[in-house]
Scaffold this motif. Sequence first.
Motif, PDB file in Angstrom:
ATOM      1  N   LEU A 174     149.666  90.787  63.930  1.00  5.71           N
ATOM      2  CA  LEU A 174     151.112  90.769  63.685  1.00  5.71           C
ATOM      3  C   LEU A 174     151.500  91.879  62.732  1.00  5.71           C
ATOM      4  CD1 LEU A 174     151.690  86.936  63.199  1.00  5.71           C
ATOM      5  CD2 LEU A 174     151.947  88.281  65.298  1.00  5.71           C
ATOM      6  N   ILE A 175     152.676  92.458  62.970  1.00  4.04           N
ATOM      7  CA  ILE A 175     153.200  93.485  62.080  1.00  4.04           C
ATOM      8  C   ILE A 175     154.719  93.330  62.028  1.00  4.04           C
ATOM      9  CG2 ILE A 175     153.410  95.261  63.889  1.00  4.04           C
ATOM     10  CD1 ILE A 175     152.422  97.267  61.630  1.00  4.04           C
ATOM     11  N   GLU A 176     155.285  93.576  60.873  1.00  4.09           N
ATOM     12  CA  GLU A 176     156.733  93.498  60.724  1.00  4.09           C
ATOM     13  C   GLU A 176     157.356  94.788  61.253  1.00  4.09           C
ATOM     14  OE1 GLU A 176     154.670  93.178  57.966  1.00  4.09           O
ATOM     15  OE2 GLU A 176     154.606  90.994  57.966  1.00  4.09           O
ATOM     16  N   GLU A 177     158.528  94.680  61.852  1.00  3.90           N
ATOM     17  CA  GLU A 177     159.143  95.826  62.504  1.00  3.90           C
ATOM     18  C   GLU A 177     159.607  96.905  61.535  1.00  3.90           C
ATOM     19  OE1 GLU A 177     162.409  94.574  64.928  1.00  3.90           O
ATOM     20  OE2 GLU A 177     163.474  93.698  63.259  1.00  3.90           O
ATOM     21  N   ASP A 178     159.693  96.607  60.246  1.00  6.49           N
ATOM     22  CA  ASP A 178     160.099  97.627  59.285  1.00  6.49           C
ATOM     23  C   ASP A 178     158.904  98.369  58.677  1.00  6.49           C
ATOM     24  OD1 ASP A 178     159.252  95.437  57.829  1.00  6.49           O
ATOM     25  OD2 ASP A 178     160.812  95.605  56.308  1.00  6.49           O
ATOM     26  N   ARG A 179     157.684  98.009  59.072  1.00  4.34           N
ATOM     27  CA  ARG A 179     156.502  98.754  58.630  1.00  4.34           C
ATOM     28  C   ARG A 179     156.516 100.126  59.293  1.00  4.34           C
ATOM     29  NH1 ARG A 179     154.218  96.494  54.217  1.00  4.34           N
ATOM     30  NH2 ARG A 179     154.156  94.251  54.491  1.00  4.34           N
ATOM     31  N   THR A 180     155.785 101.071  58.715  1.00  2.00           N
ATOM     32  CA  THR A 180     155.779 102.416  59.277  1.00  2.00           C
ATOM     33  C   THR A 180     154.831 102.507  60.476  1.00  2.00           C
ATOM     34  OG1 THR A 180     153.957 103.243  57.914  1.00  2.00           O
ATOM     35  CG2 THR A 180     156.201 103.408  56.989  1.00  2.00           C
ATOM     36  N   VAL A 181     155.066 103.527  61.270  1.00  6.87           N
ATOM     37  CA  VAL A 181     154.191 103.790  62.414  1.00  6.87           C
ATOM     38  C   VAL A 181     152.775 104.067  61.912  1.00  6.87           C
ATOM     39  CG1 VAL A 181     153.736 105.412  64.288  1.00  6.87           C
ATOM     40  CG2 VAL A 181     156.058 104.559  63.909  1.00  6.87           C
ATOM     41  N   LEU A 182     152.652 104.758  60.791  1.00  7.18           N
ATOM     42  CA  LEU A 182     151.330 105.025  60.232  1.00  7.18           C
ATOM     43  C   LEU A 182     150.628 103.722  59.860  1.00  7.18           C
ATOM     44  CD1 LEU A 182     149.223 107.086  59.389  1.00  7.18           C
ATOM     45  CD2 LEU A 182     150.367 107.242  57.162  1.00  7.18           C
ATOM     46  N   GLU A 183     151.348 102.770  59.293  1.00  5.24           N
ATOM     47  CA  GLU A 183     150.755 101.469  58.977  1.00  5.24           C
ATOM     48  C   GLU A 183     150.294 100.767  60.256  1.00  5.24           C
ATOM     49  OE1 GLU A 183     152.740  99.360  55.282  1.00  5.24           O
ATOM     50  OE2 GLU A 183     154.273 100.372  56.503  1.00  5.24           O
ATOM     51  N   ALA A 184     151.086 100.870  61.320  1.00  4.71           N
ATOM     52  CA  ALA A 184     150.701 100.272  62.594  1.00  4.71           C
ATOM     53  C   ALA A 184     149.433 100.936  63.125  1.00  4.71           C
ATOM     54  CB  ALA A 184     151.836 100.399  63.604  1.00  4.71           C
ATOM     55  N   MET A 185     149.347 102.253  63.010  1.00  2.00           N
ATOM     56  CA  MET A 185     148.153 102.959  63.467  1.00  2.00           C
ATOM     57  C   MET A 185     146.918 102.483  62.707  1.00  2.00           C
ATOM     58  SD  MET A 185     149.714 106.804  63.905  1.00  2.00           S
ATOM     59  CE  MET A 185     148.151 107.561  64.293  1.00  2.00           C
ATOM     60  N   ARG A 186     147.075 102.311  61.411  1.00  3.40           N
ATOM     61  CA  ARG A 186     145.949 101.825  60.601  1.00  3.40           C
ATOM     62  C   ARG A 186     145.539 100.414  61.029  1.00  3.40           C
ATOM     63  NH1 ARG A 186     148.575 104.311  55.309  1.00  3.40           N
ATOM     64  NH2 ARG A 186     147.495 106.316  55.315  1.00  3.40           N
ATOM     65  N   ARG A 187     146.518  99.554  61.272  1.00  4.29           N
ATOM     66  CA  ARG A 187     146.224  98.180  61.680  1.00  4.29           C
ATOM     67  C   ARG A 187     145.534  98.178  63.041  1.00  4.29           C
ATOM     68  NH1 ARG A 187     149.208  93.333  60.732  1.00  4.29           N
ATOM     69  NH2 ARG A 187     149.562  94.248  58.690  1.00  4.29           N
ATOM     70  N   LEU A 188     145.993  99.018  63.960  1.00  3.40           N
ATOM     71  CA  LEU A 188     145.349  99.120  65.269  1.00  3.40           C
ATOM     72  C   LEU A 188     143.901  99.570  65.127  1.00  3.40           C
ATOM     73  CD1 LEU A 188     148.261 100.718  67.292  1.00  3.40           C
ATOM     74  CD2 LEU A 188     147.241  98.481  67.741  1.00  3.40           C
ATOM     75  N   ASP A 189     143.668 100.500  64.217  1.00  7.39           N
ATOM     76  CA  ASP A 189     142.317 101.005  63.989  1.00  7.39           C
ATOM     77  C   ASP A 189     141.404  99.912  63.437  1.00  7.39           C
ATOM     78  OD1 ASP A 189     140.391 103.210  63.902  1.00  7.39           O
ATOM     79  OD2 ASP A 189     140.579 103.034  61.726  1.00  7.39           O
ATOM     80  N   VAL A 190     141.919  99.138  62.502  1.00  9.35           N
ATOM     81  CA  VAL A 190     141.124  98.071  61.882  1.00  9.35           C
ATOM     82  C   VAL A 190     140.802  96.965  62.886  1.00  9.35           C
ATOM     83  CG1 VAL A 190     141.217  96.190  60.180  1.00  9.35           C
ATOM     84  CG2 VAL A 190     141.901  98.504  59.526  1.00  9.35           C
ATOM     85  N   THR A 191     141.783  96.566  63.677  1.00  9.85           N
ATOM     86  CA  THR A 191     141.564  95.460  64.614  1.00  9.85           C
ATOM     87  C   THR A 191     140.789  95.895  65.848  1.00  9.85           C
ATOM     88  OG1 THR A 191     143.630  95.798  65.839  1.00  9.85           O
ATOM     89  CG2 THR A 191     143.706  94.316  63.906  1.00  9.85           C
ATOM     90  N   GLY A 192     140.979  97.144  66.258  1.00  9.02           N
ATOM     91  CA  GLY A 192     140.315  97.638  67.460  1.00  9.02           C
ATOM     92  C   GLY A 192     140.864  97.024  68.739  1.00  9.02           C
ATOM     93  N   CYS A 193     142.021  96.368  68.669  1.00  7.24           N
ATOM     94  CA  CYS A 193     142.548  95.660  69.840  1.00  7.24           C
ATOM     95  C   CYS A 193     143.593  96.441  70.631  1.00  7.24           C
ATOM     96  CB  CYS A 193     143.150  94.319  69.407  1.00  7.24           C
ATOM     97  SG  CYS A 193     141.888  93.142  68.947  1.00  7.24           S
ATOM     98  N   ARG A 194     144.068  97.549  70.149  1.00  7.39           N
ATOM     99  CA  ARG A 194     145.022  98.426  70.839  1.00  7.39           C
ATOM    100  C   ARG A 194     146.395  97.795  71.065  1.00  7.39           C
ATOM    101  NH1 ARG A 194     140.930 100.749  75.254  1.00  7.39           N
ATOM    102  NH2 ARG A 194     141.967  99.144  76.461  1.00  7.39           N
TER     103      ARG A 194
END
Length: 111
Positions: free
Chosen positions: A7-27
């Motif tokens: 889960l990610i909040e819509e006001d987070r940055t795209v860079l934060e989303a990229m980091r979260r995607l990298d950590v989870t590995g789920c794309r």
Amino acid sequence: MKLDELLIEEDRTVLEAMRRLDVTGCRILFIAPQGKLAAVVTDSDIRRYILRGKPLSGPVREAANYHPRSITVEERGSARKLLLRYGIDALPVLDKRGHISDVIFEGDLDV
């Protein structure tokens, strides 16, 4: 994997989303205020966002897909067919109120 990690909040940055995607590995990440699915953000969504010349400091809502594919708990048996038909990696499973109860990943099925 716990749903909270996707889960990610819509006001987070795209860079934060990229980091979260990298950590989870789920794309895939989900924007789900109070657990109710509003949008998804995938690696592909972020790539298209970047190719449009948008900044990594921009809000993830600008890269998100607010018309995501999903299935209900009752439709769970059709997940394999939908994953293949739409060429997607994951399907959120929604309860009757639209809350995410589970996520079915393509790798979890014998497709």
